[in-house]
Design a protein around this motif. Structure first.
Motif, PDB file in Angstrom:
ATOM      1  N   LEU A 167       0.819   0.492   1.636  1.00 34.81           N
ATOM      2  CA  LEU A 167      -0.502   0.594   1.752  1.00 34.81           C
ATOM      3  C   LEU A 167      -1.050   1.375   0.562  1.00 34.81           C
ATOM      4  O   LEU A 167      -2.394   1.171   0.108  1.00 34.81           O
ATOM      5  CB  LEU A 167      -0.748   1.402   2.885  1.00 34.81           C
ATOM      6  CG  LEU A 167      -0.186   0.748   4.012  1.00 34.81           C
ATOM      7  CD1 LEU A 167      -0.298   1.780   5.507  1.00 34.81           C
ATOM      8  CD2 LEU A 167      -1.218  -0.547   4.270  1.00 34.81           C
ATOM      9  N   ILE A 168      -0.284   2.447  -0.223  1.00 31.14           N
ATOM     10  CA  ILE A 168      -0.941   2.915  -1.227  1.00 31.14           C
ATOM     11  C   ILE A 168      -1.361   1.910  -2.461  1.00 31.14           C
ATOM     12  O   ILE A 168      -2.296   2.105  -3.191  1.00 31.14           O
ATOM     13  CB  ILE A 168       0.092   4.223  -1.876  1.00 31.14           C
ATOM     14  CG1 ILE A 168      -0.067   5.347  -0.831  1.00 31.14           C
ATOM     15  CG2 ILE A 168      -0.374   4.726  -3.150  1.00 31.14           C
ATOM     16  CD1 ILE A 168       0.784   6.520  -0.958  1.00 31.14           C
ATOM     17  N   LEU A 219      -6.019  -4.754   0.168  1.00 31.47           N
ATOM     18  CA  LEU A 219      -5.767  -4.624   1.476  1.00 31.47           C
ATOM     19  C   LEU A 219      -6.196  -5.737   2.154  1.00 31.47           C
ATOM     20  O   LEU A 219      -5.776  -5.916   3.540  1.00 31.47           O
ATOM     21  CB  LEU A 219      -6.593  -3.246   1.989  1.00 31.47           C
ATOM     22  CG  LEU A 219      -5.662  -2.045   1.427  1.00 31.47           C
ATOM     23  CD1 LEU A 219      -6.385  -0.836   1.982  1.00 31.47           C
ATOM     24  CD2 LEU A 219      -4.351  -1.937   2.226  1.00 31.47           C
ATOM     25  N   GLY A 220      -7.285  -6.436   1.777  1.00 35.82           N
ATOM     26  CA  GLY A 220      -7.884  -7.663   2.675  1.00 35.82           C
ATOM     27  C   GLY A 220      -6.944  -8.555   3.214  1.00 35.82           C
ATOM     28  O   GLY A 220      -6.753  -9.186   4.294  1.00 35.82           O
ATOM     29  N   LEU A 272       5.110  -8.155   2.881  1.00 30.48           N
ATOM     30  CA  LEU A 272       5.829  -7.255   3.184  1.00 30.48           C
ATOM     31  C   LEU A 272       5.188  -6.136   4.095  1.00 30.48           C
ATOM     32  O   LEU A 272       5.696  -5.202   4.895  1.00 30.48           O
ATOM     33  CB  LEU A 272       6.724  -6.690   1.925  1.00 30.48           C
ATOM     34  CG  LEU A 272       7.747  -5.420   2.161  1.00 30.48           C
ATOM     35  CD1 LEU A 272       9.027  -5.824   2.925  1.00 30.48           C
ATOM     36  CD2 LEU A 272       8.038  -4.710   0.750  1.00 30.48           C
ATOM     37  N   GLY A 273       3.901  -5.839   3.393  1.00 26.08           N
ATOM     38  CA  GLY A 273       3.236  -4.645   4.439  1.00 26.08           C
ATOM     39  C   GLY A 273       3.062  -4.974   5.725  1.00 26.08           C
ATOM     40  O   GLY A 273       3.267  -4.198   6.618  1.00 26.08           O
ATOM     41  N   ALA A 312      10.605   3.674  -1.508  1.00 27.48           N
ATOM     42  CA  ALA A 312      10.507   3.371  -2.833  1.00 27.48           C
ATOM     43  C   ALA A 312      11.607   2.287  -3.531  1.00 27.48           C
ATOM     44  O   ALA A 312      11.517   1.296  -3.875  1.00 27.48           O
ATOM     45  CB  ALA A 312      10.413   4.570  -4.053  1.00 27.48           C
ATOM     46  N   MET A 313      12.739   2.569  -3.048  1.00 26.89           N
ATOM     47  CA  MET A 313      13.986   1.826  -3.390  1.00 26.89           C
ATOM     48  C   MET A 313      13.912   0.449  -2.383  1.00 26.89           C
ATOM     49  O   MET A 313      14.609  -0.525  -2.974  1.00 26.89           O
ATOM     50  CB  MET A 313      15.394   2.402  -2.634  1.00 26.89           C
ATOM     51  CG  MET A 313      15.667   3.762  -3.472  1.00 26.89           C
ATOM     52  SD  MET A 313      15.930   3.374  -5.121  1.00 26.89           S
ATOM     53  CE  MET A 313      17.554   2.368  -5.127  1.00 26.89           C
ATOM     54  N   THR A 314      12.868   0.272  -1.493  1.00 28.21           N
ATOM     55  CA  THR A 314      12.659  -0.791  -1.005  1.00 28.21           C
ATOM     56  C   THR A 314      11.547  -1.826  -1.691  1.00 28.21           C
ATOM     57  O   THR A 314      11.655  -2.909  -1.890  1.00 28.21           O
ATOM     58  CB  THR A 314      12.300  -0.967   0.607  1.00 28.21           C
ATOM     59  OG1 THR A 314      13.278  -0.159   1.196  1.00 28.21           O
ATOM     60  CG2 THR A 314      11.880  -2.067   1.243  1.00 28.21           C
TER      61      THR A 314
END
Length: 293
Positions: free
Chosen positions: A46-47, A55-56, A174-175, A215-217
């Motif tokens: 998200l960041i 984000l759209g 992924l999000g 982060a590792m993902t």
């Protein structure tokens, strides 16, 4: 090309060294590890998407029924893959896990034929046949751990197939997957906390490492996306074997896992199949390369 090659090498290198990372968290249960991985991956994604003002596509994917259903399926496949992998690493089956990712490209080809009705070249057919013999020997020599390899190969192959057929950008996809898994992850973590079994917060090392698992993902996926845009698919396909090779070496050299004679023969045949497969892919890429003046 150079930046793409370095990005691919970094992505596959990080994936290949994941056993070391998860061994440091061997005291955390696999289900909590997956749940924490989901939560902190979502935060980082998200960041990143917000920083790119992207984000759209994420909200569009979640609000479109024809996209939400396949993304829910891919979420299930990746959750199965992550859970199986973490359990295998922490139960001293790193070699079996590495075999699953060695098999994955060949399973992808098989799915392409069976599901997408793609046609195999002669070299691909030979490669799959040789690898299939190796799997049969593995089934006889290491029946108790074969399910790990098969589960990892199938879950990741079906994950890739669903994502291939779903028109969503990698990061947005992924999000969406992590958002879909988040309610289950939060419910499980809440249940653990209520029963005094939550590892997060017990000590600073564990807490920091669980946050870093996000982060590792995500970081290898970002690097892979960069590489996919800048490298030919044949080159990317060859580099993908860096990850399971590093996992295999971690299992044998760092964690002292032993191989039976049957497993050695099996790995030799599967690697031979991969060499044949890679050679055929490179030859096909050269034949299809447009002639220059």
């Amino acid at each position: 090309m150079r930046s793409g090659f370095l990005a691919a090498l970094a992505a596959y290198g990080l994936w290949g060294l994941l056993p070391i990372f998860f061994k440091l968290l061997h005291h955390v249960g696999p289900f909590e590890l997956v749940a924490q991985r989901v939560i902190w991956s979502l935060v980082l994604i998200l960041i990143l998407l917000a920083a790119r003002r992207a984000l759209g596509p994420l909200w569009a994917a979640l609000s479109t029924p024809r996209l939400l259903l396949p993304l829910t399926a891919s979420s299930l496949f990746i959750a199965i893959n992550w859970t199986t992998y973490i359990w295998a690493v922490n139960d001293d089956h790193v070699v079996a896990a590495s075999l699953g990712y060695f098999l994955n490209p060949l399973v992808n080809v098989a799915l392409g034929v069976l599901v997408l009705k793609e046609r195999l070249r002669r070299g691909q057919t030979l490669a799959i046949g040789v690898a299939a013999i190796g799997v049969a020997i593995m089934a006889a020599a290491a029946l108790t751990t074969l399910w790990i390899s098969v589960m990892l190969a199938l879950s990741f192959a079906f994950y890739g197939l669903v994502r291939k057929l779903t028109p969503v950008a990698p990061m947005a996809g992924l999000g969406a997957e992590t958002l879909i898994l988040t309610p289950v992850a939060l419910a499980y973590l809440g249940w653990l906390a209520g029963h005094g079994g939550l590892a997060f917060g017990q000590d600073s090392f564990t807490t920091v490492m669980l946050v870093v698992s996000g982060a590792m993902t995500t970081v290898p996926l970002v690097l892979f996306a960069v590489a996919a845009h800048r490298l030919p698919m044949a080159t990317l396909g060859l580099l993908q074997f860096v990850a399971p090779l590093l996992q295999f070496l971690c299992g044998v050299l760092l964690f002292g896992e032993t191989l039976s004679h049957g497993q050695m023969v099996s790995f030799a045949l599967i690697w031979l199949g991969l060499i044949l497969f890679a050679s055929d892919s490179m030859a096909a890429a050269r034949r299809n390369r447009p002639a220059t003046a």
